[in-house]
Design a protein around this motif. Sequence first.
Motif, PDB file in Angstrom:
ATOM      1  N   GLY A 110      41.158  27.070  15.721  1.00 35.16           N
ATOM      2  CA  GLY A 110      41.260  28.096  14.685  1.00 35.16           C
ATOM      3  C   GLY A 110      42.668  28.592  14.444  1.00 35.16           C
ATOM      4  O   GLY A 110      42.876  29.494  13.632  1.00 35.16           O
ATOM      5  N   GLY A 111      43.655  28.026  15.158  1.00 38.73           N
ATOM      6  CA  GLY A 111      45.049  28.394  14.949  1.00 38.73           C
ATOM      7  C   GLY A 111      45.566  29.477  15.881  1.00 38.73           C
ATOM      8  O   GLY A 111      46.738  29.849  15.808  1.00 38.73           O
ATOM      9  N   ILE A 112      44.729  29.992  16.766  1.00 33.49           N
ATOM     10  CA  ILE A 112      45.160  31.054  17.682  1.00 33.49           C
ATOM     11  C   ILE A 112      46.033  30.443  18.776  1.00 33.49           C
ATOM     12  O   ILE A 112      45.622  29.490  19.438  1.00 33.49           O
ATOM     13  N   PRO A 113      47.241  30.979  18.995  1.00 34.56           N
ATOM     14  CA  PRO A 113      48.136  30.399  20.003  1.00 34.56           C
ATOM     15  C   PRO A 113      47.579  30.532  21.419  1.00 34.56           C
ATOM     16  O   PRO A 113      46.801  31.443  21.718  1.00 34.56           O
ATOM     17  N   PHE A 114      48.009  29.627  22.282  1.00 35.89           N
ATOM     18  CA  PHE A 114      47.641  29.726  23.694  1.00 35.89           C
ATOM     19  C   PHE A 114      48.121  31.058  24.256  1.00 35.89           C
ATOM     20  O   PHE A 114      49.214  31.529  23.951  1.00 35.89           O
ATOM     21  N   ASN A 115      47.290  31.632  25.111  1.00 31.77           N
ATOM     22  CA  ASN A 115      47.605  32.911  25.727  1.00 31.77           C
ATOM     23  C   ASN A 115      47.149  32.858  27.176  1.00 31.77           C
ATOM     24  O   ASN A 115      46.020  32.434  27.454  1.00 31.77           O
ATOM     25  N   ALA A 116      47.992  33.296  28.089  1.00 34.41           N
ATOM     26  CA  ALA A 116      47.627  33.268  29.509  1.00 34.41           C
ATOM     27  C   ALA A 116      46.427  34.154  29.813  1.00 34.41           C
ATOM     28  O   ALA A 116      45.797  34.006  30.867  1.00 34.41           O
ATOM     29  N   CYS A 117      46.086  35.060  28.917  1.00 30.81           N
ATOM     30  CA  CYS A 117      44.893  35.895  29.114  1.00 30.81           C
ATOM     31  C   CYS A 117      43.607  35.079  29.012  1.00 30.81           C
ATOM     32  O   CYS A 117      42.519  35.596  29.278  1.00 30.81           O
ATOM     33  N   GLU A 118      43.715  33.813  28.629  1.00 26.99           N
ATOM     34  CA  GLU A 118      42.531  32.968  28.500  1.00 26.99           C
ATOM     35  C   GLU A 118      42.042  32.427  29.840  1.00 26.99           C
ATOM     36  O   GLU A 118      41.007  31.774  29.903  1.00 26.99           O
ATOM     37  N   PHE A 119      42.798  32.661  30.907  1.00 28.05           N
ATOM     38  CA  PHE A 119      42.294  32.279  32.226  1.00 28.05           C
ATOM     39  C   PHE A 119      42.557  33.414  33.202  1.00 28.05           C
ATOM     40  O   PHE A 119      43.354  34.304  32.945  1.00 28.05           O
ATOM     41  N   GLN A 120      41.856  33.358  34.328  1.00 32.51           N
ATOM     42  CA  GLN A 120      41.933  34.457  35.281  1.00 32.51           C
ATOM     43  C   GLN A 120      42.188  33.934  36.686  1.00 32.51           C
ATOM     44  O   GLN A 120      41.763  32.837  37.047  1.00 32.51           O
ATOM     45  N   SER A 121      42.911  34.719  37.454  1.00 38.42           N
ATOM     46  CA  SER A 121      43.117  34.472  38.874  1.00 38.42           C
ATOM     47  C   SER A 121      43.046  35.835  39.547  1.00 38.42           C
ATOM     48  O   SER A 121      43.985  36.618  39.483  1.00 38.42           O
ATOM     49  N   LYS A 122      41.884  36.123  40.172  1.00 38.21           N
ATOM     50  CA  LYS A 122      41.615  37.470  40.676  1.00 38.21           C
ATOM     51  C   LYS A 122      41.963  37.669  42.140  1.00 38.21           C
ATOM     52  O   LYS A 122      41.976  38.790  42.627  1.00 38.21           O
ATOM     53  N   GLY A 123      42.188  36.584  42.874  1.00 39.70           N
ATOM     54  CA  GLY A 123      42.433  36.751  44.298  1.00 39.70           C
ATOM     55  C   GLY A 123      41.178  37.105  45.073  1.00 39.70           C
ATOM     56  O   GLY A 123      41.245  37.690  46.150  1.00 39.70           O
ATOM     57  N   ASP A 124      40.032  36.762  44.525  1.00 41.59           N
ATOM     58  CA  ASP A 124      38.741  36.949  45.192  1.00 41.59           C
ATOM     59  C   ASP A 124      38.019  35.611  45.106  1.00 41.59           C
ATOM     60  O   ASP A 124      37.765  35.105  44.009  1.00 41.59           O
ATOM     61  N   ALA A 125      37.701  35.042  46.247  1.00 45.31           N
ATOM     62  CA  ALA A 125      37.207  33.664  46.285  1.00 45.31           C
ATOM     63  C   ALA A 125      35.965  33.465  45.420  1.00 45.31           C
ATOM     64  O   ALA A 125      35.887  32.509  44.642  1.00 45.31           O
ATOM     65  N   ILE A 126      34.993  34.353  45.551  1.00 44.75           N
ATOM     66  CA  ILE A 126      33.743  34.187  44.811  1.00 44.75           C
ATOM     67  C   ILE A 126      33.972  34.383  43.316  1.00 44.75           C
ATOM     68  O   ILE A 126      33.499  33.599  42.483  1.00 44.75           O
ATOM     69  N   THR A 127      34.718  35.422  42.971  1.00 48.46           N
ATOM     70  CA  THR A 127      35.020  35.673  41.559  1.00 48.46           C
ATOM     71  C   THR A 127      35.712  34.471  40.932  1.00 48.46           C
ATOM     72  O   THR A 127      35.347  34.019  39.840  1.00 48.46           O
ATOM     73  N   ASP A 128      36.718  33.947  41.624  1.00 47.66           N
ATOM     74  CA  ASP A 128      37.481  32.830  41.067  1.00 47.66           C
ATOM     75  C   ASP A 128      36.638  31.568  40.939  1.00 47.66           C
ATOM     76  O   ASP A 128      36.744  30.838  39.945  1.00 47.66           O
ATOM     77  N   LEU A 129      35.785  31.300  41.900  1.00 47.84           N
ATOM     78  CA  LEU A 129      34.976  30.081  41.824  1.00 47.84           C
ATOM     79  C   LEU A 129      33.918  30.176  40.724  1.00 47.84           C
ATOM     80  O   LEU A 129      33.617  29.175  40.064  1.00 47.84           O
ATOM     81  N   PHE A 130      33.368  31.358  40.510  1.00 47.90           N
ATOM     82  CA  PHE A 130      32.453  31.512  39.369  1.00 47.90           C
ATOM     83  C   PHE A 130      33.208  31.332  38.049  1.00 47.90           C
ATOM     84  O   PHE A 130      32.685  30.749  37.098  1.00 47.90           O
ATOM     85  N   GLU A 131      34.419  31.836  38.001  1.00 49.18           N
ATOM     86  CA  GLU A 131      35.272  31.610  36.823  1.00 49.18           C
ATOM     87  C   GLU A 131      35.462  30.113  36.588  1.00 49.18           C
ATOM     88  O   GLU A 131      35.396  29.626  35.450  1.00 49.18           O
ATOM     89  N   ASP A 132      35.679  29.374  37.668  1.00 50.97           N
ATOM     90  CA  ASP A 132      35.936  27.939  37.557  1.00 50.97           C
ATOM     91  C   ASP A 132      34.692  27.183  37.087  1.00 50.97           C
ATOM     92  O   ASP A 132      34.782  26.264  36.264  1.00 50.97           O
ATOM     93  N   LEU A 133      33.546  27.558  37.625  1.00 47.37           N
ATOM     94  CA  LEU A 133      32.291  26.936  37.188  1.00 47.37           C
ATOM     95  C   LEU A 133      32.071  27.166  35.690  1.00 47.37           C
ATOM     96  O   LEU A 133      31.723  26.236  34.951  1.00 47.37           O
ATOM     97  N   ALA A 134      32.280  28.396  35.258  1.00 48.68           N
ATOM     98  CA  ALA A 134      32.107  28.709  33.836  1.00 48.68           C
ATOM     99  C   ALA A 134      33.119  27.950  32.985  1.00 48.68           C
ATOM    100  O   ALA A 134      32.786  27.439  31.905  1.00 48.68           O
ATOM    101  N   ALA A 135      34.346  27.849  33.472  1.00 49.66           N
ATOM    102  CA  ALA A 135      35.393  27.152  32.717  1.00 49.66           C
ATOM    103  C   ALA A 135      35.031  25.692  32.485  1.00 49.66           C
ATOM    104  O   ALA A 135      35.227  25.155  31.384  1.00 49.66           O
ATOM    105  N   GLU A 136      34.507  25.046  33.512  1.00 54.00           N
ATOM    106  CA  GLU A 136      34.150  23.634  33.369  1.00 54.00           C
ATOM    107  C   GLU A 136      32.991  23.447  32.389  1.00 54.00           C
ATOM    108  O   GLU A 136      32.980  22.497  31.605  1.00 54.00           O
ATOM    109  N   GLN A 137      32.035  24.358  32.423  1.00 51.60           N
ATOM    110  CA  GLN A 137      30.917  24.263  31.485  1.00 51.60           C
ATOM    111  C   GLN A 137      31.375  24.518  30.051  1.00 51.60           C
ATOM    112  O   GLN A 137      30.921  23.861  29.110  1.00 51.60           O
TER     113      GLN A 137
END
Length: 202
Positions: A110-137
């Motif tokens: 849609g033309g929206i530039p890349f933004n680092a806010c589009e990914f997360q790194s929380k420093g919490d193992a469970i939070t980050d791994l759920f983020e990763d599972l969702a990202a792959e899907q």
Amino acid sequence: MWTYEKRLQYPVKISKTCPKTAQLIISQFGGPDGELAASMRYLSQRYTMPCKEVAGLLTDIGTEELAHLEIVCAIIYQLTKDMSPEDAKTAGFDAYYIDHTSGLWPQAAGGIPFNACEFQSKGDAITDLFEDLAAEQKARTTYDNILRVVDDPEIKDPIRFLRAREVVHFQRFGEALEKTKDRLDAKNYYYANPEFDKKLFG
């Protein structure tokens, strides 16, 4: 440290110029569920992951995502390298052409530039791994959408490869989540954040 091989992980050989298709596929370069965000996500998260095996997995998959970024960029480049200004205008790719000609620049379809806010790194193992599972899907869903819209078999072939790797990564992150939860349970963390009390986590 990385060792670079001067070849794509999967070959890309596209013979037809099609900036309209490039405008769709560019989402997997710089879009919210694209390969740039994926590589930055995993390579950032690995440092605070308490389980060394999972940190290693994040390094491996983050590195592979860089290879996928290269494949996506090769697709976009081959679709646009012989593009004329008229081609860009006819395809609705003229706004991009004005800013970048046929240079590659990370943005969503849609033309929206890349933004680092589009990914997360929380420093919490469970939070980050759920983020990763969702990202792959989400990435797999985007590739599904591309395959529904694109007809050219020369484009669909590498896209199918990339989609298949998203499925594998999802499975690996699922295994990593279970391994991490088991270790948290063993130390009575009950899915809390072990990064702040590493001496208890071991």
